[in-house]
Design a protein around this motif. Structure first.
Motif, PDB file in Angstrom:
ATOM      1  N   CYS A   1       1.805   1.815  -5.384  1.00 22.97           N
ATOM      2  CA  CYS A   1       2.942   0.985  -5.771  1.00 22.97           C
ATOM      3  C   CYS A   1       2.864   0.688  -7.263  1.00 22.97           C
ATOM      4  N   GLY A   2       4.014   0.782  -7.917  1.00 16.42           N
ATOM      5  CA  GLY A   2       4.040   0.558  -9.353  1.00 16.42           C
ATOM      6  C   GLY A   2       5.458   0.493  -9.869  1.00 16.42           C
TER       7      GLY A   2
ATOM      8  N   PHE B   1       3.504  -5.003  -3.723  1.00 12.96           N
ATOM      9  CA  PHE B   1       2.164  -4.765  -3.176  1.00 12.96           C
ATOM     10  C   PHE B   1       2.157  -4.976  -1.667  1.00 12.96           C
ATOM     11  N   TRP B   2       2.770  -6.057  -1.211  1.00 11.90           N
ATOM     12  CA  TRP B   2       2.736  -6.350   0.224  1.00 11.90           C
ATOM     13  C   TRP B   2       3.634  -5.417   1.026  1.00 11.90           C
TER      14      TRP B   2
ATOM     15  N   VAL C   1      -4.944 -10.948  -5.250  1.00 12.28           N
ATOM     16  CA  VAL C   1      -5.186 -10.686  -3.827  1.00 12.28           C
ATOM     17  C   VAL C   1      -6.684 -10.684  -3.530  1.00 12.28           C
ATOM     18  N   ALA C   2      -7.456 -10.088  -4.413  1.00 13.74           N
ATOM     19  CA  ALA C   2      -8.908 -10.047  -4.216  1.00 13.74           C
ATOM     20  C   ALA C   2      -9.491 -11.456  -4.150  1.00 13.74           C
ATOM     21  N   LYS C   3      -9.015 -12.337  -5.016  1.00 16.60           N
ATOM     22  CA  LYS C   3      -9.504 -13.717  -5.027  1.00 16.60           C
ATOM     23  C   LYS C   3      -9.005 -14.492  -3.820  1.00 16.60           C
ATOM     24  N   GLN C   4      -7.708 -14.340  -3.521  1.00 14.32           N
ATOM     25  CA  GLN C   4      -7.095 -15.095  -2.438  1.00 14.32           C
ATOM     26  C   GLN C   4      -7.721 -14.770  -1.087  1.00 14.32           C
TER      27      GLN C   4
ATOM     28  N   VAL D   1      -4.345   1.019  -0.514  1.00 16.38           N
ATOM     29  CA  VAL D   1      -3.210   0.770  -1.414  1.00 16.38           C
ATOM     30  C   VAL D   1      -3.706   0.906  -2.848  1.00 16.38           C
ATOM     31  N   MET D   2      -3.026   1.769  -3.592  1.00 19.18           N
ATOM     32  CA  MET D   2      -3.306   1.937  -5.017  1.00 19.18           C
ATOM     33  C   MET D   2      -2.222   1.171  -5.775  1.00 19.18           C
TER      34      MET D   2
END
Length: 258
Positions: free
Chosen positions: A108-109, A246-247, A47-50, A36-37
């Motif tokens: 996604c953007g 994102f999801w 998300v990276a932290k979670q 996912v970009m």
């Protein structure tokens, strides 16, 4: 002189052995096939932290560092990273991901909209992108537009339908110059079937086709680009919409493995 000599941008060279390539002096890391970009820095970092994401690689640019993350999500390896704004940067960092093993991509953007009937947050799934940028012409011969991968479009649409969300299938106008979105150009591309405008989709689709990988995108409608004027509409402050997008992209990406 031929047109190719007069206009270098349309002089496509299909040679895959470029002088500079990703990881030309090193072995690329092992990155997931599903990627996912996401253009939203705050969402990527959250998300990276979670999920205590593994940092597979860190891309470097004069605008900063771009970590390529991996998590195990629903039993599958999922890669994600922040896509940088603008076709050249977005395409270059996508090439890095492909070189590391990425094969199925969802971007996604946010996007500008040419249709005032589209409220902020309305979902748009591009089916084709008008190539009003320069990057794509280095990956494919010249053409007015590029279709997006139908399979990926259908998977994204399926996920959105399952959530019973309103969405629009549309062409998108990809431009290099947001400050040159004139009334005449906006009207021309709206007439050609574009309901939105952004800066990367046609280039990313061209990169994907050149390397034989799958790519699709999902946007949410943001600022209004209209003959009567421009309206920011506070589009980039919609935290919940951005994270939800994102999801949705994650679910669509995971479905490409099925």
């Amino acid at each position: 002189m031929t047109d190719n000599e007069v206009y270098p941008i349309i002089d496509f060279d299909p040679d895959r052995e470029a002088i500079i390539r990703p990881f030309i002096t090193e072995t690329p890391p092992d990155f997931p096939e599903l990627v996912v970009m996401c253009f939203f820095k705050e969402v990527v970092e959250k998300v990276a932290k979670q999920y205590a994401a593994k940092t597979v690689y860190v891309g470097k640019s004069e605008v900063g560092l771009v970590p390529y993350y991996e998590i195990n999500y629903q039993g599958k390896r999922l890669g994600f990273f922040q896509a940088l704004v603008g076709a050249p940067l977005a395409a270059g960092f996508m090439e890095k991901a492909i070189s590391m093993g990425g094969k199925k991509f969802i971007a996604c953007g946010g996007c500008g909209v040419l249709n005032p009937a589209l409220a902020v947050g309305h979902l748009l799934i591009p089916t084709a992108a008008v190539r009003d940028e320069g990057t794509s012409y280095h990956y494919l011969p010249a053409a007015f537009e590029i279709p997006l991968n139908l399979k990926v479009v259908q998977r994204i649409e399926s996920v959105v339908k399952e959530e019973e969300l309103e969405y629009l299938l549309t062409k998108t106008w990809t431009t290099d110059a947001p400050y040159r979105e004139t009334k005449a150009r906006a009207a021309r591309f709206k007439q050609a079937g574009c309901d939105c405008v952004e800066m990367e989709a046609s280039a990313l689709a061209a990169v994907a086709e050149f390397y034989g990988v799958e790519f699709g995108a999902i946007f949410y409608s943001g600022d209004l680009v209209h003959a009567d004027g421009w309206d920011n509409r506070g589009w980039n402050d919609r935290a919940e919409i951005r994270e939800n997008l994102f999801w949705l992209a994650v679910r669509a990406c995971l479905s490409l493995k099925e």
